[in-house]
Design an enzyme around this catalytic site. Sequence first.
Site, PDB file in Angstrom:
ATOM      1  CE  LYS A   1      41.288  40.272  48.235  1.00 48.01           C
ATOM      2  NZ  LYS A   1      40.953  39.692  46.911  1.00 48.01           N
TER       3      LYS A   1
ATOM      4  CB  SER B   1      41.441  37.207  43.654  1.00 46.63           C
ATOM      5  OG  SER B   1      42.262  37.941  42.785  1.00 46.63           O
TER       6      SER B   1
ATOM      7  CB  SER C   1      44.322  39.825  45.059  1.00 55.99           C
ATOM      8  OG  SER C   1      42.913  39.725  45.041  1.00 55.99           O
TER       9      SER C   1
END
Lengths: 111, 486
Positions: free
Chosen positions: B78, B177, B153
């Site tokens: 990420k 997330s 996210s």
Amino acid sequence: MPDHPPPAPELTAADIRHIARLACLSPTDAQIADYQTNLAAVLGYVGHLRTLDLAGVAPLATPLPTTGPMDPDEPGQMLPPATLLKMAPATDGPFIAVPKVLGESEGGGGA
Amino acid sequence: MSVLQTALQIAHAVRTGAQSASGTVQQALARIDAENPAINALTQVFHAEALARAERIDAQVALGQDPGPLAGVPVAIKDNICTTLGMTTCASRMLAEYRSPFDATAVEKLLAAGAVIIAKANLDEFAMGSSTENSIHGPTRNPHDHTRVPGGSSGGSAAAVAAGLVPVALGSDTGGSIRQPASHCGVVGLKPTYGRVSRYGLVAYASSLDQIGPLTRTVADAGLVASVIAGHDRRDSTCAPTTADDITATLSTLDNVPKGLVVGVPRQARGQGNSPGVAQALARTAEAFVTAGARVVEIDLPHAGAAIAAYYLIATAEASSNLARLDGIRYGHRATLAPGEGLGALYCKSRSEGFSPEVQRRIMLGTYALSSGYYDAYYGTALKVRRLIKQDYDQAFANGAHVVVMPAAPGPAFEIGSKTADPLAMYLEDIYTVGVNLAGLPAISVPVATETIRGKALPIGMQLIAPPLGEGILLRAAALLERTGA
């Protein structure tokens, strides 16, 4: 939580500008209008919390049961100054360059 | 690499010489090149660097050396986790060209275990969002239906794993997330106990809530990656002084049914806001545990309804503090000043240009909650509610529940653009996940069902939650659910 939220707090444009100054942000007029509705709606929603009975409840800032272990206070590895300077948007020799600090005109920002 | 090959299978094959790391990475890159443009899950792909590393791993194997438990496994990171490879943009204009001078501890550990960092994954800017729509790289699309979000996210990480681009991706979970996008994309997402994995090198959103964890296709892979990245790190003062030995020991017992397992189902999880598919999946999950020999009991989390409000006050307050470092001086975006403007203007203009409206909105909310006259009414109150929420979970576990089960999200993936105009509606997407972060607990989302909407079968994940440092029982219960289905 009650089904019907308490009324959203009134946020004036001056309130928004005050918060923005604290946050070092320069919202546009459109953003100020957005904050007056959306920020107020969120504040209205979170206002539910004040309806709970919190007498005698201590705040909890971290879920950790204890603080982390302390390391000995001794010098460790650090990034070379040249590496750090490479990340800076503007440099002047071995320094990070910044604009004039003193004598800035009023309204120049919220620093 | 077969699309369906797990990290465990790849690592075993590479370590034994049955499969080359180079071939594995080449196949992954080919698949990324073919499939990623349609979903925009990965924002930087490291073709040359990944192949070079894979060749080094093959050379190690040829010399009789063991590259480690993740030998040759392609991993996506990420893009709010620092890597010296490529840039670490946080999907923000503010850090669009930021190159980290160091690797995050979790990345260091992956590399030490033989993994190959192959790409950076898309996210909502600074991990603030539940849909991966708010990114300078553009939105990520759900591999199961390109008109829908992957969740967020960590939506890029979840979508990359779901599309078979990589078997493993790292995500971060501040309020759901990892678990919510795992649910929306039909993959496994593990949020470890707060402090279990070092946050060193994770760009901070809310420091008392953030935690790095894996997204994978199987529970066993999630456990494997967790066993690699967990453990104390002196560079993170909130990292628990524990090892990952218990997680490693659990990996060999995942096929065993946990004896005497007690599963708590909160009555608050049967909310009216659940979609029909989620409501059915929750009921069937409880039935599946009973069929497998577990005892299912109803529990009460009386303050669960207050979690979203407490979370958004605490998270935004911490964010307003953490993001104050981004001021255009030492790194990141710097605005161009007009004649006569000085340092104060530089701060404000750089931040206003660098942060998106949603990030600015959260900074504003957090600043308001911390400001003089409102601190006690908002932030102080939220911290008290946080204690009540944690006590609810403590009580449930003290009463005998080994794990708690509830949905990871109230419904399947929603349509792109359907919630962007209403921040509160987007925040409510996290209703089942944020309480876990406030309490610092480990939790995992396991795909258990699908809900068909307009002809598309959309995944639904079920969330299991365990006591602090209870990753062992969490993984065993999750493996049981994975085997039995809902």
